[in-house]
Write a protein that holds these residues in place. Structure first.
Motif, PDB file in Angstrom:
ATOM      1  N   UNK A   1      -1.387  12.803 -10.325  1.00 37.54           N
ATOM      2  CA  UNK A   1      -1.216  14.189  -9.897  1.00 37.54           C
ATOM      3  C   UNK A   1       0.046  14.332  -9.039  1.00 37.54           C
ATOM      4  N   UNK A   2       0.665  15.500  -9.104  1.00 39.54           N
ATOM      5  CA  UNK A   2       1.783  15.836  -8.235  1.00 39.54           C
ATOM      6  C   UNK A   2       1.229  16.650  -7.071  1.00 39.54           C
ATOM      7  N   UNK A   3       1.358  16.124  -5.860  1.00 36.49           N
ATOM      8  CA  UNK A   3       0.634  16.693  -4.720  1.00 36.49           C
ATOM      9  C   UNK A   3       1.586  17.095  -3.589  1.00 36.49           C
ATOM     10  N   UNK A   4       1.408  18.310  -3.124  1.00 37.30           N
ATOM     11  CA  UNK A   4       2.076  18.767  -1.904  1.00 37.30           C
ATOM     12  C   UNK A   4       1.093  18.782  -0.738  1.00 37.30           C
ATOM     13  N   UNK A   5       0.019  18.047  -0.885  1.00 36.42           N
ATOM     14  CA  UNK A   5      -1.012  17.971   0.148  1.00 36.42           C
ATOM     15  C   UNK A   5      -0.495  17.142   1.313  1.00 36.42           C
ATOM     16  N   UNK A   6      -0.700  17.633   2.523  1.00 40.14           N
ATOM     17  CA  UNK A   6      -0.251  16.923   3.719  1.00 40.14           C
ATOM     18  C   UNK A   6      -1.368  16.142   4.389  1.00 40.14           C
ATOM     19  N   UNK A   7      -2.606  16.545   4.142  1.00 36.39           N
ATOM     20  CA  UNK A   7      -3.726  15.885   4.803  1.00 36.39           C
ATOM     21  C   UNK A   7      -4.958  15.911   3.912  1.00 36.39           C
ATOM     22  N   UNK A   8      -5.658  14.786   3.829  1.00 34.31           N
ATOM     23  CA  UNK A   8      -6.949  14.715   3.140  1.00 34.31           C
ATOM     24  C   UNK A   8      -8.011  14.465   4.201  1.00 34.31           C
TER      25      UNK A   8
END
Length: 470
Positions: A224-231
């Motif tokens: 996946x291409x992720x711009x997530x900063x925090x999980x």
């Protein structure tokens, strides 16, 4: 019990009344099973297969609507470019004799156009199916949901549409049908497992997950291409991140997380990834150090049972990476591990200064494809630090060289013999297995006996292999 048997006999009788479910005039015992068992069977099917069961008989017509596991896969919608009965001229077998007058360039161009047409046809069918099924099945009520897109077969921005389907579902779906008709979802989903493949994800996705997926235990993101900063999650037990491209992932925080897998992928050049998972029991970390240059920091994990660490690329010292620069710090964070596998470790893993760190719980140690040519310094470190070590495996490692004063008599060179002082180890019953390819067996035994004065020769097993390359 009598009522259940009566209901079973009734379903058996009714399943043979022209519903298409019986064969050779016998009873349809599969259709006679209760819904809960049929749903279990359908949970192993892809979504399209599960929906197609509706044509089997009246008994199966609506079963797919309440299946607990939904697996929507773009692979189910790949069509072959040739169709013998097709009038569009796409190259069926029936037209093979009329292709002699077509030039190579024309056929190549026609083939390319055909591929594009098929690609969009495949995507249109997949899009229509996925949107309708996600709406009809109400994925908020599912136990497991998987959505896989093939970027190579999707049209431009098509894979981003798939992210939109998921985002809207999280926004509007609810386990309560009455609330769903009113508009927005405010109650928690029942979803426990979520697997996404080749889907672009942003921070809004994680916010939705945090707000509605309060029962989520397994999350897997694949390519996946992720711009997530925090999980962040208070329910996750298993988190698998495979070949994901992160723009700036800064932390993974979960007090309930048991298994964490980070396999390949990349992160922002200067972004440090901090992992806060105190309950972690299984860690799999296999990445290239130049793809995680900002580094990975793992807080102490007191109950770690198994860990695999493979920091690829640092043996060549080609990249300035925080991850490759202080590997010893990462080792210290997993010092409570019981079973440890270190792969592709170079001579710089311990740093320049000799530091002590006790691995008091370590029972099994595997060094795979590691560089031990600096007088077994890394190996000596673990033997000194692990008083309860029971099994040591050295697989395809590089050992100090040996020389021969006489043919057939291997001896350690001066550098090696001066550094190995014969440790008086506490782990007297240590079993050692050396899996090697090119080295001389007796030389390896002498190396190990020189390392430890109380290591029995009978506890050293040598296994020579031809080649470990595929």
């Amino acid at each position: 019990m009598e009522l259940e048997e009566a209901a079973f006999r009734k379903r058996v009788r009714s399943s043979g009344d022209g519903g298409g479910g019986s064969s050779a005039g016998g009873p349809d015992r599969l259709s006679a099973l209760p819904d809960c068992l049929l749903h279990v069977i359908m949970s192993f099917m892809k979504a399209r297969q599960a929906v197609q069961t509706c044509v089997l008989s009246k008994r199966w017509r609506h079963l797919w609507l309440s299946v607990p596991c939904l697996d929507i896969d773009f692979d189910e919608f790949k069509k072959t470019p040739c169709a013998s009965g097709d009038n569009s001229g796409t190259g069926g077998d029936g037209n093979s004799g009329s292709d002699d007058d077509v030039s190579d360039s024309d056929s190549d161009r026609s083939g390319s156009d055909t591929d594009d047409v098929n690609k969009y046809k495949d995507w249109e069918g997949f899009e229509d199916f996925a949107v309708k099924v996600m709406l009809c099945c109400n994925i908020a009520q599912l136990d497991s949901f998987r959505l896989r897109v093939d970027v190579s077969r999707a049209p431009v921005f098509g894979y981003r549409q798939a992210a939109g389907w998921l985002r809207r579902a999280m926004k509007y779906c609810t386990p309560d049908p009455v609330s769903q008709r009113k508009g927005l979802s405010s109650s928690s989903w029942l979803l426990k497992r979520l697997h996404l493949c080749q889907i672009p994800l942003d921070n809004r996705f994680m916010k939705h997950v945090g707000s509605v997926c309060h029962s989520l235990e397994d999350l897997e993101l694949d390519n996946c291409t992720c711009e997530i900063q925090s999980i962040t999650s208070h329910s996750l037990k298993n988190l698998v991140l495979k070949s994901c491209r992160w723009r700036k992932l800064s932390d993974i925080t979960s007090p309930t997380l048991k298994t964490l897998v980070i396999d390949c992928g990349s992160n922002g050049d200067t972004c440090l990834l901090v992992i806060l998972a105190p309950a972690l029991s299984n860690l799999h970390l296999a990445v290239f150090i130049d793809e995680f240059r900002g580094g990975i920091s793992l807080n102490k994990v007191p109950s770690l049972a198994k860990a695999l660490i493979n920091l690829r690329g640092h043996k060549f010292d080609m990249f300035r990476s925080e991850l490759g620069g202080d590997q010893f710090k990462l080792l210290c964070s997993i010092s409570n591990v019981a079973s440890l596998e270190l792969s592709d470790v170079g001579t710089t893993v311990l740093g320049e200064e000799s530091r002590f760190q006790e691995f008091k719980n370590l029972r099994n140690l595997l060094l795979d494809d590691c560089d031990l040519s600096d007088d077994l310094r890394t190996l000596v470190f673990f033997l000194q630090s692990s008083p309860n070590l029971e099994k040591l495996t050295l697989r395809h490692c590089q050992f100090p060289a040996y020389s021969k004063e006489k043919i057939g008599t291997p001896i350690l060179n001066k550098t090696s013999s001066s550094e190995l002082g014969g440790l008086d180890l506490l782990c007297e019953n240590l079993k050692v297995e050396i899996i090697y390819q090119y080295d001389y067996g007796p030389h390896l035994i002498q190396l190990m006996l020189r390392v430890s004065v109380n290591l029995s020769k009978n506890n050293i097993k040598l296994t020579k292999v031809e080649s470990h390359w595929c």
